[in-house]
Design an enzyme around this catalytic site. Structure first.
Site: not given
Length: 268
Positions: A163, A150
């Site tokens: 996360y 990400s």
């Protein structure tokens, strides 16, 4: 075919395992690879959407598609999936480690069980799958592994603390394996999407800010950029020009400024 894949070497005739294949980027990876005449294994928790996708892909592209309903967040799931495919004589040439989700909110206000479950899927299952299938690929001296990291993996992100940390692991892990496995004929590529129009926000319990909505990409070009980079043997790819600029800016700004900027972009 996506423009990002024009002129890119095809994976035709290979077999790909796609995790998280029931929605979002997983759907796009499956369609793009099937369009190249790649046979597929779809793995995710929800059987019904995968069965529908498999039927559509068989009809559109005349490829072989296996469906494996499995909760990869459960301990030992990676080994169970590997054993199932071995029993079906379905060796994997391309591993798309796409399964994962995020949690939005302050760390101390999120049930620790949910955070641990996310870590199990985003890190542990991904690592186990990479080991189990990567070992076979190295023995054959041929294989491709795509890890979905990400843009948040490039910096610490308040409200996405755990996360973002899982994706920082995926990014560093993938870049290291790119060099480790290359002498064994295995390509490892880390794909770093920014905000993408999938079900991520709903699953994370987040609402995208107005600024974040402006930066949102559609999932198709994101998936295509990952497949193209994998085919070209690249270590890392950041999807989208705006996201590339964000990743580059992190090399030039203090980490405290990065955190403050992400707070503004993501919102409360």
């Amino acid at each position: 075919m996506s423009k990002a894949l024009e002129g890119v070497k095809s994976f035709a005739g290979k077999r790909a395992l796609i995790t998280g294949a029931s929605s979002g980027l997983g759907l796009e990876f499956a369609d793009l690879l099937a369009a190249q005449k790649v046979n597929l294994v779809l793995a995710a928790r929800r059987l019904e959407p995968m069965e529908k996708l498999a039927a559509d892909l068989r009809r559109k592209y005349r490829v072989d598609v296996l469906v494996e309903a499995i909760d990869l967040a459960s301990p030992g799931a990676a080994d169970r999936l590997k054993r199932s495919l071995d029993a079906k004589s379905a060796p994997i040439d391309i591993l798309v480690n796409n399964a994962g989700y995020g949690l939005h909110g302050d760390f101390l206000e999120t049930a620790i069980e949910r955070t641990v479950d996310m870590i199990q899927l985003n890190i542990t299952a991904l690592t186990e799958l990479t080991y189990l299938f990567g070992r076979d690929m190295a023995a054959r001296r041929s294989g491709h592994i795509l890890l979905v990291a990400s843009l948040l993996g490039f910096q610490a992100v308040p409200s996405y603390a755990a996360y973002a940390a899982t994706k920082a692991y995926v990014l560093a892990f993938g870049e290291a394996l790119h060099d480790e496995l290359r002498p064994h004929g295995v390509v490892v590529t880390s794909l770093c999407p920014g905000h993408t129009a999938t079900g991520f926000d709903a699953a994370a319990g987040a609402t995208a800010s107005s600024l974040l909505r402006l930066l949102t990409m559609k999932p198709r070009p994101v998936a295509a950029s990952g497949i193209a980079a994998l085919s070209k043997g690249r270590a890392t790819v950041v999807a989208g020009l705006a996201n590339k600029m964000v990743a580059l800016s992190n090399r030039l700004t203090p980490r405290s400024m990065q955190r403050a900027t992400m707070r503004k972009i993501i919102g409360p």
